[in-house]
Design a protein around this motif. Structure first.
Motif, PDB file in Angstrom:
ATOM      1  N   ILE A 161     -33.159 -26.629 -12.266  1.00  0.00           N
ATOM      2  CA  ILE A 161     -32.852 -25.458 -13.481  1.00  0.00           C
ATOM      3  C   ILE A 161     -32.598 -26.059 -14.740  1.00  0.00           C
ATOM      4  CG2 ILE A 161     -32.146 -23.890 -11.648  1.00  0.00           C
ATOM      5  CD1 ILE A 161     -29.289 -24.294 -12.625  1.00  0.00           C
ATOM      6  N   ASP A 162     -32.761 -25.303 -15.761  1.00  0.00           N
ATOM      7  CA  ASP A 162     -32.633 -25.839 -17.116  1.00  0.00           C
ATOM      8  C   ASP A 162     -31.083 -25.149 -17.314  1.00  0.00           C
ATOM      9  OD1 ASP A 162     -32.481 -26.616 -19.648  1.00  0.00           O
ATOM     10  OD2 ASP A 162     -33.973 -25.462 -20.415  1.00  0.00           O
ATOM     11  N   PRO A 196     -28.557 -18.228 -17.220  1.00  0.00           N
ATOM     12  CA  PRO A 196     -27.619 -17.307 -17.462  1.00  0.00           C
ATOM     13  C   PRO A 196     -26.368 -17.514 -16.686  1.00  0.00           C
ATOM     14  CG  PRO A 196     -29.309 -16.065 -16.671  1.00  0.00           C
ATOM     15  CD  PRO A 196     -29.885 -17.619 -16.667  1.00  0.00           C
ATOM     16  N   GLY A 197     -25.195 -17.155 -17.151  1.00  0.00           N
ATOM     17  CA  GLY A 197     -23.997 -17.164 -16.362  1.00  0.00           C
ATOM     18  C   GLY A 197     -23.310 -18.556 -16.133  1.00  0.00           C
ATOM     19  N   LEU A 198     -23.765 -19.804 -16.744  1.00  0.00           N
ATOM     20  CA  LEU A 198     -23.291 -20.846 -16.454  1.00  0.00           C
ATOM     21  C   LEU A 198     -22.123 -21.236 -17.826  1.00  0.00           C
ATOM     22  CD1 LEU A 198     -26.009 -23.533 -15.655  1.00  0.00           C
ATOM     23  CD2 LEU A 198     -24.420 -22.442 -14.060  1.00  0.00           C
ATOM     24  N   SER A 199     -20.959 -21.429 -17.565  1.00  0.00           N
ATOM     25  CA  SER A 199     -19.941 -21.582 -18.623  1.00  0.00           C
ATOM     26  C   SER A 199     -20.296 -23.062 -19.168  1.00  0.00           C
ATOM     27  CB  SER A 199     -18.606 -21.533 -17.957  1.00  0.00           C
ATOM     28  OG  SER A 199     -18.240 -22.735 -17.177  1.00  0.00           O
ATOM     29  N   PRO A 200     -19.796 -23.336 -20.378  1.00  0.00           N
ATOM     30  CA  PRO A 200     -20.003 -24.592 -21.113  1.00  0.00           C
ATOM     31  C   PRO A 200     -19.326 -25.741 -20.348  1.00  0.00           C
ATOM     32  CG  PRO A 200     -19.197 -23.065 -22.570  1.00  0.00           C
ATOM     33  CD  PRO A 200     -19.293 -22.324 -21.288  1.00  0.00           C
ATOM     34  N   VAL A 248     -23.333 -35.292 -14.026  1.00  0.00           N
ATOM     35  CA  VAL A 248     -23.867 -35.650 -12.910  1.00  0.00           C
ATOM     36  C   VAL A 248     -25.264 -36.167 -12.901  1.00  0.00           C
ATOM     37  CG1 VAL A 248     -24.319 -34.638 -10.795  1.00  0.00           C
ATOM     38  CG2 VAL A 248     -22.343 -33.896 -11.512  1.00  0.00           C
ATOM     39  N   GLU A 249     -26.112 -35.609 -13.763  1.00  0.00           N
ATOM     40  CA  GLU A 249     -27.184 -36.028 -13.831  1.00  0.00           C
ATOM     41  C   GLU A 249     -27.400 -37.532 -14.354  1.00  0.00           C
ATOM     42  OE1 GLU A 249     -29.645 -33.356 -16.299  1.00  0.00           O
ATOM     43  OE2 GLU A 249     -29.883 -31.987 -14.528  1.00  0.00           O
ATOM     44  N   ARG A 250     -26.265 -37.545 -15.430  1.00  0.00           N
ATOM     45  CA  ARG A 250     -26.348 -39.125 -16.104  1.00  0.00           C
ATOM     46  C   ARG A 250     -25.811 -40.184 -15.015  1.00  0.00           C
ATOM     47  NH1 ARG A 250     -22.471 -37.806 -19.616  1.00  0.00           N
ATOM     48  NH2 ARG A 250     -23.445 -36.177 -20.464  1.00  0.00           N
TER      49      ARG A 250
END
Length: 92
Positions: A14-15, A20-24, A33-35
C-alpha cells in the motif's frame, strides 16, 4: 482474512500517503520499518561480498607465502659461498 470468493488474501503493498485512515504516526512508523528492511537487505548483500573479498585476499596472501617458501628453498647461493670459502681455506 478470506476474500469473498474463498481464496486467502495475500499481502498487498500500500502507499501510505494515499491510504485513508492512517495517522501521521502510523505513516512515520511504516517509513521507518521500510528503511530498516532496506538496511538489513543491504547488510546481507555486503556481508556476502565481504566474505568473497576476504577469501580472495586470503588466497592471494597464502599463494605469495607458499611461493616465497618455494623460491627460497630453490636458492643455492649460500651453498656456493660455503664451497668457495672451503676452497679458499684449503688453498691457504
Amino acid at each position: 482474512p478470506r476474500e469473498p470468493d474463498g481464496e486467502a488474501a495475500f499481502a498487498r503493498r500500500i502507499d501510505p500517503v494515499r491510504e485513508p485512515g492512517l495517522s501521521p504516526e502510523q505513516r512515520l512508523l511504516m517509513a521507518q520499518v521500510e528503511r530498516a528492511q532496506r538496511q538489513r537487505a543491504l547488510q546481507r548483500r555486503l556481508r556476502g561480498r565481504n566474505v568473497l573479498l576476504a577469501l580472495g585476499i586470503g588466497a592471494v596472501a597464502f599463494g605469495i607465502y607458499g611461493y616465497t617458501f618455494y623460491s627460497v628453498s630453490q636458492e643455492r647461493f649460500l651453498d656456493e659461498l660455503e664451497q668457495e670459502a672451503e676452497a679458499a681455506r684449503a688453498r691457504a
